[in-house]
Design an enzyme around this catalytic site. Structure first.
Site, PDB file in Angstrom:
ATOM      1  N   ARG A   7       2.584  19.991   6.260  1.00  0.00           N
ATOM      2  CA  ARG A   7       3.627  19.104   6.791  1.00  0.00           C
ATOM      3  C   ARG A   7       4.705  19.831   7.605  1.00  0.00           C
ATOM      4  O   ARG A   7       5.076  19.365   8.691  1.00  0.00           O
ATOM      5  CB  ARG A   7       4.284  18.301   5.676  1.00  0.00           C
ATOM      6  CG  ARG A   7       3.363  17.260   5.021  1.00  0.00           C
ATOM      7  CD  ARG A   7       4.132  16.335   4.078  1.00  0.00           C
ATOM      8  NE  ARG A   7       5.030  15.469   4.831  1.00  0.00           N
ATOM      9  CZ  ARG A   7       6.349  15.584   4.844  1.00  0.00           C
ATOM     10  NH1 ARG A   7       6.954  16.525   4.134  1.00  0.00           N
ATOM     11  NH2 ARG A   7       7.083  14.754   5.552  1.00  0.00           N
ATOM     12  N   CYS A  18      -2.405  33.698  10.055  1.00  0.00           N
ATOM     13  CA  CYS A  18      -2.159  34.316  11.365  1.00  0.00           C
ATOM     14  C   CYS A  18      -1.825  33.270  12.422  1.00  0.00           C
ATOM     15  O   CYS A  18      -2.579  33.049  13.388  1.00  0.00           O
ATOM     16  CB  CYS A  18      -3.362  35.153  11.778  1.00  0.00           C
ATOM     17  SG  CYS A  18      -3.587  36.612  10.752  1.00  0.00           S
ATOM     18  N   TYR A  35       0.672  14.148   0.678  1.00  0.00           N
ATOM     19  CA  TYR A  35       0.297  14.848   1.913  1.00  0.00           C
ATOM     20  C   TYR A  35       0.540  16.353   1.791  1.00  0.00           C
ATOM     21  O   TYR A  35       0.940  17.005   2.733  1.00  0.00           O
ATOM     22  CB  TYR A  35       1.038  14.250   3.114  1.00  0.00           C
ATOM     23  CG  TYR A  35       0.834  12.766   3.203  1.00  0.00           C
ATOM     24  CD1 TYR A  35      -0.411  12.257   3.573  1.00  0.00           C
ATOM     25  CD2 TYR A  35       1.836  11.867   2.853  1.00  0.00           C
ATOM     26  CE1 TYR A  35      -0.632  10.888   3.607  1.00  0.00           C
ATOM     27  CE2 TYR A  35       1.614  10.495   2.893  1.00  0.00           C
ATOM     28  CZ  TYR A  35       0.380  10.014   3.269  1.00  0.00           C
ATOM     29  OH  TYR A  35       0.153   8.653   3.291  1.00  0.00           O
ATOM     30  N   GLU A  76       0.828  -1.205   0.000  1.00  0.00           N
ATOM     31  CA  GLU A  76       0.000   0.000   0.000  1.00  0.00           C
ATOM     32  C   GLU A  76       0.869   1.265   0.000  1.00  0.00           C
ATOM     33  O   GLU A  76       0.779   2.093   0.910  1.00  0.00           O
ATOM     34  CB  GLU A  76      -0.920   0.002   1.229  1.00  0.00           C
ATOM     35  CG  GLU A  76      -1.847  -1.205   1.312  1.00  0.00           C
ATOM     36  CD  GLU A  76      -2.510  -1.336   2.674  1.00  0.00           C
ATOM     37  OE1 GLU A  76      -2.251  -0.482   3.546  1.00  0.00           O
ATOM     38  OE2 GLU A  76      -3.272  -2.298   2.868  1.00  0.00           O
ATOM     39  N   PRO A  77       1.719   1.451  -1.004  1.00  0.00           N
ATOM     40  CA  PRO A  77       2.579   2.641  -1.022  1.00  0.00           C
ATOM     41  C   PRO A  77       1.801   3.896  -1.373  1.00  0.00           C
ATOM     42  O   PRO A  77       0.893   3.872  -2.203  1.00  0.00           O
ATOM     43  CB  PRO A  77       3.606   2.309  -2.115  1.00  0.00           C
ATOM     44  CG  PRO A  77       2.847   1.428  -3.061  1.00  0.00           C
ATOM     45  CD  PRO A  77       1.926   0.605  -2.191  1.00  0.00           C
ATOM     46  N   GLY A  78       2.142   4.990  -0.737  1.00  0.00           N
ATOM     47  CA  GLY A  78       1.546   6.282  -1.066  1.00  0.00           C
ATOM     48  C   GLY A  78       2.622   7.312  -1.285  1.00  0.00           C
ATOM     49  O   GLY A  78       2.872   7.772  -2.401  1.00  0.00           O
TER      50      GLY A  78
END
Length: 416
Positions: free
Chosen positions: A312, A343, A371, A273-275
Site C-alpha cells: 500500500r 531492490c 490489503y 460489502e465492507p472490507g
C-alpha cells in the site's frame, strides 16, 4: 475497544505481548485481533437491526481462512471476485447462500461453479457478461439470480486507483445503459432479476458521495418499477474509510443511519460489502530493524519487511502509522525513512517518521489488516510472512511462514 494498546512501554495485541508473538513466529509477521474483527462486523449488524439486510464481507481485503471463519461464525455473508475466493469461503465454513459474486471479468467456469454452489447473487457488470451468464445457467438447467452493477458517475474523492464509480472507470454500466440491461435480463428464462448493485470506491471519509449514489440508484429503481421490473434488494457495496492518520471517517452507525433515512419507507433488503472497515485496523505488520543508515540526506531504518509484504505505501502512497513495539528510553527521536530490502527505490513503509531507534528494534505498522497480506507477493524470491490470530491471551497460527521450497514448488528445470 482498541485491541492494540500499550501497557507501560510494551505493545499488546489484546492480552498478548507483541514481543512474545514475534519470539515464536519471527518477523516480518502479520498479527490480527479476533476481537477487533468481531467488533467491527457487529457495528454493521447493530446499525442494520430492524431491517432486512445482509453484510457481505469483501474477501479481497483479507482472505485468510481464519479471518473468514471468525466472520462466518458471526453471521457474515461474503463478497467475492473469483472462484478462488468462493472456495476459501466454503473452506472457512461460510454459507454460499450469503455470497455475492462481483468483478468485471468472471469466466464461464467460475460462473458454473458459483451456480453449483447456489450463491445469493451475481453482480453483473456488463451486457456481455449477462449474455454469458445466461448461456451458462441455461446449459446447466439453472436460473442465475442477478443484480446489475450501476456506475452512478459519483466522485468518491479518494485515490484514483480505488475510485470505482466514475464513468471512466471499468466497473459497472452507466445509469442509461442499466435500464436496457435490466430489460434484457427480464427477457431471459435463465436469469432472475433480484437487485441492483453499486460500489463507488474505497476509503471514503464522507457520507455525501454515498447519498449521491443512492439517490441516482433509487431514481433508476423507480424507472424499472415502471417497466414492471421489481427489485428485492439494494446492494450499496462497501468503501467506508478508516483512520490511518488524521482521517475522520463517519462512524458505521452514522453512515447506515443516513442510508436508512434516505430510503424512508421503501421496503427493500439492504446489502453491504465492507472490507477495509472491518479488517484494516484489526491487523498489524511487525518488522525488525536490521540496520540504521544515516546519510547527509536521509536517515534510513532498514527493516526486514518490504513492499512485497505490504504494498500500500508504494502503490497508493498510503500513510500507515509506524510505532515501536517497545518504547525506548534515552536518546532523542530522529526522522527516519523506514525502508525494506527489496531492490526498488519505491520499497518503503513510511518516510520521515519521528522514531527513537536502535538496530534490532521491533516496529509495528498499524492498519495492516486489510490489503496487506492479501496483496503481498514473492518479489525478489522473498517468502511471504506468517499470519497470526490473537484471541485474548491465546495465539493461533493462521498461516505458516512460506519457505524457499514453497516458492519453487511447481517449477521445473529444462531436461538435459
Amino acid at each position: 475497544m482498541d485491541c492494540f494498546s500499550y501497557r507501560g512501554a510494551e505493545l499488546y495485541a489484546e492480552d498478548t505481548p507483541v514481543e512474545a508473538i514475534v519470539e515464536r513466529f519471527g518477523t516480518p509477521c502479520y498479527i490480527y485481533s479476533r476481537k477487533a474483527l468481531e467488533t467491527a462486523l457487529a457495528e454493521y449488524q447493530s446499525a442494520l437491526a430492524g431491517c432486512d439486510h445482509l453484510v457481505c464481507y469483501a474477501v479481497k481485503a483479507n482472505s485468510n481462512l481464519a479471518v473468514l471463519d471468525i466472520l462466518a461464525r458471526q453471521g457474515a455473508g461474503f463478497d467475492i471476485v473469483s472462484r478462488g475466493e468462493l472456495e476459501r469461503v466454503i473452506a472457512a465454513g461460510g454459507d454460499p447462500a450469503k455470497v455475492v459474486f462481483s468483478g468485471v471479468g468472471k469466466r464461464p467456469e467460475e460462473m458454473a461453479f458459483a451456480l453449483e454452489q447456489d450463491i445469493a447473487c451475481f453482480n453483473v457488470e456488463s451486457a456481455a457478461e449477462l449474455e454469458v451468464l445466461a448461456a451458462v445457467a441455461a446449459e446447466m438447467g439453472k436460473v442465475a439470480p442477478v443484480s446489475v452493477r450501476v456506475n452512478p458517475d459519483v466522485d468518491a474523492k479518494t485515490h484514483p486507483y480505488i475510485s470505482t464509480g466514475l464513468k471512466e472507470n471499468k466497473f459497472g454500466v452507466t445509469v442509461e445503459e442499466a435500464r436496457q440491461v435490466y430489460r434484457r435480463a427480464a427477457q431471459l428464462d435463465s436469469i432472475a432479476v433480484v437487485g441492483i448493485d453499486c460500489h463507488i470506491g474505497s476509503q471514503l471519509t464522507e457520507i455525501s458521495p454515498f447519498i449521491d449514489a443512492l439517490r441516482r440508484l433509487l431514481a433508476l429503481v423507480d424507472e424499472l418499477a415502471g417497466d414492471g421490473i421489481e427489485l428485492r434488494h439494494l446492494d450499496l457495496g462497501g468503501g467506508l474509510g478508516v483512520r490511518y492518520a488524521d482521517e475522520t471517517p463517519p462512524a458505521v452507525a452514522d453512515y447506515i443511519a443516513a442510508i436508512r433515512r434516505e430510503l424512508g419507507e421503501r421496503q427493500v433488503k439492504l446489502v453491504f460489502e465492507p472490507g477495509r472497515s472491518i479488517a484494516a485496523n484489526a491487523g498489524l505488520l511487525v518488522t525488525r530493524v536490521e540496520y540504521l543508515k544515516p546519510t547527509p540526506a536521509h536517515n534510513f531504518a532498514l527493516v526486514d519487511a518490504a513492499m512485497n509484504d505490504l504494498l500500500r505505501p508504494s502503490l497508493y502512497q498510503a500513510w500507515m502509522d509506524i510505532q515501536p513495539v517497545r518504547h525506548r528510553d534515552g536518546s532523542e527521536d530522529a526522522s527516519w525513512d523506514v525502508v525494506g530490502p527489496v531492490c526498488e527505490t519505491g520499497d518503503f513503509l513510511g518516510k520521515a517518521r519521528q522514531l527513537r531507534l536502535e538496530a534490532g528494534d521491533l516496529l509495528a505498522v498499524s492498519g495492516a489488516g486489510a490489503y496487506g497480506f492479501t496483496m503481498s507477493s514473492n518479489y525478489n524470491s522473498r517468502p511471504r510472512a506468517p499470519e497470526i490470530i490473537v484471541d485474548g491471551a491465546s495465539i493461533h497460527c493462521a498461516r505458516e511462514r512460506e519457505t524457499i521450497a514453497d516458492l519453487m514448488r511447481g517449477e521445473h528445470r529444462l531436461p538435459d
